[in-house]
Design a protein around this motif. Sequence first.
Motif, PDB file in Angstrom:
ATOM      1  N   ALA A 129       0.864  -1.181   0.000  1.00  0.00           N
ATOM      2  CA  ALA A 129       0.000   0.000   0.000  1.00  0.00           C
ATOM      3  C   ALA A 129       0.905   1.238   0.000  1.00  0.00           C
ATOM      4  O   ALA A 129       1.915   1.266   0.709  1.00  0.00           O
ATOM      5  N   PRO A 130       0.578   2.279  -0.757  1.00  0.00           N
ATOM      6  CA  PRO A 130       1.453   3.455  -0.891  1.00  0.00           C
ATOM      7  C   PRO A 130       1.368   4.405   0.299  1.00  0.00           C
ATOM      8  O   PRO A 130       1.040   5.594   0.153  1.00  0.00           O
ATOM      9  N   VAL A 131       1.633   3.904   1.494  1.00  0.00           N
ATOM     10  CA  VAL A 131       1.596   4.758   2.693  1.00  0.00           C
ATOM     11  C   VAL A 131       2.702   5.804   2.643  1.00  0.00           C
ATOM     12  O   VAL A 131       2.615   6.845   3.281  1.00  0.00           O
ATOM     13  N   VAL A 132       3.757   5.528   1.893  1.00  0.00           N
ATOM     14  CA  VAL A 132       4.879   6.464   1.817  1.00  0.00           C
ATOM     15  C   VAL A 132       4.444   7.820   1.260  1.00  0.00           C
ATOM     16  O   VAL A 132       5.144   8.826   1.432  1.00  0.00           O
ATOM     17  N   MET A 133       3.259   7.870   0.605  1.00  0.00           N
ATOM     18  CA  MET A 133       2.779   9.153   0.090  1.00  0.00           C
ATOM     19  C   MET A 133       2.605  10.173   1.217  1.00  0.00           C
ATOM     20  O   MET A 133       2.886  11.366   1.045  1.00  0.00           O
ATOM     21  N   SER A 134       2.133   9.731   2.371  1.00  0.00           N
ATOM     22  CA  SER A 134       1.977  10.654   3.502  1.00  0.00           C
ATOM     23  C   SER A 134       3.337  11.157   3.988  1.00  0.00           C
ATOM     24  O   SER A 134       3.469  12.314   4.402  1.00  0.00           O
ATOM     25  N   THR A 135       4.351  10.309   3.909  1.00  0.00           N
ATOM     26  CA  THR A 135       5.690  10.732   4.307  1.00  0.00           C
ATOM     27  C   THR A 135       6.246  11.767   3.348  1.00  0.00           C
ATOM     28  O   THR A 135       6.925  12.717   3.760  1.00  0.00           O
ATOM     29  N   VAL A 136       5.976  11.607   2.048  1.00  0.00           N
ATOM     30  CA  VAL A 136       6.436  12.588   1.072  1.00  0.00           C
ATOM     31  C   VAL A 136       5.826  13.960   1.362  1.00  0.00           C
ATOM     32  O   VAL A 136       6.509  14.989   1.331  1.00  0.00           O
ATOM     33  N   VAL A 137       4.524  14.005   1.675  1.00  0.00           N
ATOM     34  CA  VAL A 137       3.863  15.278   1.998  1.00  0.00           C
ATOM     35  C   VAL A 137       4.449  15.870   3.280  1.00  0.00           C
ATOM     36  O   VAL A 137       4.691  17.085   3.368  1.00  0.00           O
ATOM     37  N   ALA A 138       4.687  15.030   4.281  1.00  0.00           N
ATOM     38  CA  ALA A 138       5.261  15.527   5.532  1.00  0.00           C
ATOM     39  C   ALA A 138       6.672  16.066   5.324  1.00  0.00           C
ATOM     40  O   ALA A 138       7.052  17.106   5.890  1.00  0.00           O
ATOM     41  N   LEU A 139       7.470  15.388   4.482  1.00  0.00           N
ATOM     42  CA  LEU A 139       8.823  15.855   4.199  1.00  0.00           C
ATOM     43  C   LEU A 139       8.789  17.172   3.430  1.00  0.00           C
ATOM     44  O   LEU A 139       9.615  18.072   3.669  1.00  0.00           O
ATOM     45  N   TYR A 140       7.837  17.320   2.530  1.00  0.00           N
ATOM     46  CA  TYR A 140       7.668  18.597   1.824  1.00  0.00           C
ATOM     47  C   TYR A 140       7.366  19.722   2.812  1.00  0.00           C
ATOM     48  O   TYR A 140       7.904  20.835   2.691  1.00  0.00           O
ATOM     49  N   THR A 141       6.514  19.440   3.784  1.00  0.00           N
ATOM     50  CA  THR A 141       6.161  20.459   4.777  1.00  0.00           C
ATOM     51  C   THR A 141       7.368  20.867   5.601  1.00  0.00           C
ATOM     52  O   THR A 141       7.581  22.056   5.886  1.00  0.00           O
ATOM     53  N   VAL A 142       8.174  19.874   6.000  1.00  0.00           N
ATOM     54  CA  VAL A 142       9.381  20.190   6.770  1.00  0.00           C
ATOM     55  C   VAL A 142      10.324  21.073   5.957  1.00  0.00           C
ATOM     56  O   VAL A 142      10.867  22.067   6.446  1.00  0.00           O
ATOM     57  N   ALA A 143      10.527  20.731   4.696  1.00  0.00           N
ATOM     58  CA  ALA A 143      11.433  21.513   3.848  1.00  0.00           C
ATOM     59  C   ALA A 143      10.906  22.921   3.603  1.00  0.00           C
ATOM     60  O   ALA A 143      11.682  23.881   3.513  1.00  0.00           O
ATOM     61  N   ALA A 144       9.576  23.066   3.485  1.00  0.00           N
ATOM     62  CA  ALA A 144       8.998  24.377   3.190  1.00  0.00           C
ATOM     63  C   ALA A 144       8.931  25.282   4.406  1.00  0.00           C
ATOM     64  O   ALA A 144       8.874  26.508   4.261  1.00  0.00           O
ATOM     65  N   SER A 145       8.932  24.700   5.614  1.00  0.00           N
ATOM     66  CA  SER A 145       8.727  25.502   6.821  1.00  0.00           C
ATOM     67  C   SER A 145       9.963  25.650   7.695  1.00  0.00           C
ATOM     68  O   SER A 145       9.933  26.399   8.672  1.00  0.00           O
ATOM     69  N   THR A 146      11.044  24.946   7.372  1.00  0.00           N
ATOM     70  CA  THR A 146      12.261  25.053   8.184  1.00  0.00           C
ATOM     71  C   THR A 146      13.387  25.595   7.302  1.00  0.00           C
ATOM     72  O   THR A 146      13.152  26.134   6.229  1.00  0.00           O
ATOM     73  N   ASP A 147      14.611  25.432   7.782  1.00  0.00           N
ATOM     74  CA  ASP A 147      15.757  25.927   7.024  1.00  0.00           C
ATOM     75  C   ASP A 147      16.376  24.799   6.196  1.00  0.00           C
ATOM     76  O   ASP A 147      15.993  23.628   6.300  1.00  0.00           O
ATOM     77  N   ARG A 148      17.358  25.161   5.376  1.00  0.00           N
ATOM     78  CA  ARG A 148      17.970  24.179   4.468  1.00  0.00           C
ATOM     79  C   ARG A 148      18.762  23.102   5.216  1.00  0.00           C
ATOM     80  O   ARG A 148      18.668  21.916   4.838  1.00  0.00           O
ATOM     81  N   PRO A 149      19.566  23.424   6.222  1.00  0.00           N
ATOM     82  CA  PRO A 149      20.265  22.333   6.935  1.00  0.00           C
ATOM     83  C   PRO A 149      19.307  21.306   7.522  1.00  0.00           C
ATOM     84  O   PRO A 149      19.561  20.089   7.458  1.00  0.00           O
ATOM     85  N   THR A 150      18.197  21.764   8.100  1.00  0.00           N
ATOM     86  CA  THR A 150      17.218  20.826   8.654  1.00  0.00           C
ATOM     87  C   THR A 150      16.613  19.972   7.545  1.00  0.00           C
ATOM     88  O   THR A 150      16.390  18.763   7.721  1.00  0.00           O
ATOM     89  N   THR A 151      16.360  20.590   6.398  1.00  0.00           N
ATOM     90  CA  THR A 151      15.821  19.844   5.259  1.00  0.00           C
ATOM     91  C   THR A 151      16.790  18.760   4.798  1.00  0.00           C
ATOM     92  O   THR A 151      16.380  17.621   4.523  1.00  0.00           O
ATOM     93  N   TRP A 152      18.073  19.117   4.719  1.00  0.00           N
ATOM     94  CA  TRP A 152      19.065  18.115   4.298  1.00  0.00           C
ATOM     95  C   TRP A 152      19.117  16.944   5.276  1.00  0.00           C
ATOM     96  O   TRP A 152      19.120  15.767   4.868  1.00  0.00           O
ATOM     97  N   ARG A 153      19.185  17.253   6.561  1.00  0.00           N
ATOM     98  CA  ARG A 153      19.284  16.167   7.548  1.00  0.00           C
ATOM     99  C   ARG A 153      18.034  15.308   7.556  1.00  0.00           C
ATOM    100  O   ARG A 153      18.109  14.046   7.521  1.00  0.00           O
TER     101      ARG A 153
END
Length: 416
Positions: free
Chosen positions: A95-119
Amino acid sequence: MSTFARARCTLGAHPSALDAALAAAVLVCMVAGSFVDPHSPEGVTWGLRTPDVLSLVLMAVGAAALVFRRRAPLVVLAVTGCVSVVESVTGDPRAPVVMSTVVALYTVAASTDRPTTWRAGLLTMTVLTGAAMLAGPLPWYAQENLAVFAWTGIGASAGDAVRSRRAFVQAIRDRAEKAERTREEEARRRVAEERLRIARDLHDVVAHHIALVNVQAGVAAHVMDKRPDQAKEALAHVRAASRSALDELRATVGLLRQSGDPKAPTEPAPGLDRLDELAATFHHAGLHVEVARADQGTDLPAAVDLAAYRIIQEALTNVQKHAGTRAKAEVSVVRVGPDIEVTVLDDGAGAGDAPGAPGAPAGTGADGGGHGLLGMRERVAAVGGALTTGPRYGGGFRVHAILPVRNRTDAAEDPV
């Protein structure tokens, strides 16, 4: 406004509702994707497989976590990541549950800084892809495992691009607001400087001529009965001084005209070429003034020439007002290197006999309670010069101004 624009504004004003709608949409996509069999002999076929209960629970948990993605993006990423790991290890059919993780990772990258996004991005990609390859039911080289790596990378990259664009737009807005504030502050500063310049000019003109009128009127009143001829002469000086005051006031006020007015003042501003005329007005008022010049006919900038004239005018006016007519004043204008030095001295011999100023301290310093010395300092500072004032040893007062022959603009244009 179109229907889409209105809906966008409404959702933008209610971010929680927007997150709930996004979570519902992601849940629908995950459930629909769980019915697709990409390995069917007939190609990608929908409806040939059904998700088990655990997969449905994992999809529901991952979608529900997205409702809180704005409030705690890292926590939501951790929850959806754990759900995706469990699905990658136990899911059969997948089941493609990883889709929710992709959206959550997008949110982290859009709302935090670049070092946090990389880590966060590298950790999520490594953990999910490693779990799918090493512990999943499919071979490690299956395209679903590679898709996990690709989609998590896309989510992080898209979020970082959105964050960068937002920062760029905000920087442009900040620069525009700063430029607007700077323009307003510059306009206010220019208005204040213009008001101060006009106030200085009016003070110099009025103080000089009214002081002469006051002295001559006092003389006329004193000798009116005994020496009418001298009283008539004093009244003639009063008339001449008042006419000169009116002329200078007319020229000064004329500077306040709007640019579209049909006429503009044509009389040039006074300068050191009128120094003898200035001394003569004080001489007629009874003040003994001696003028010495050693400036070798120096051609001064208009601002410096006017400042020198006004400083001498104000200093002599203060001598007339506070040191009295029995005082003796000396005016010197000397060229010293790149500067013009203007000095006005008085001996303070008539201190206390000036009308209306009984017991006033000798010399020009008696104007310390007014705006005379302050106006001198402002004029000198405006042309980049220096001014010193103070009582003289043995009585009297001294005003000494050092004015540059070339103003700062001329010096910048001519490096020689």
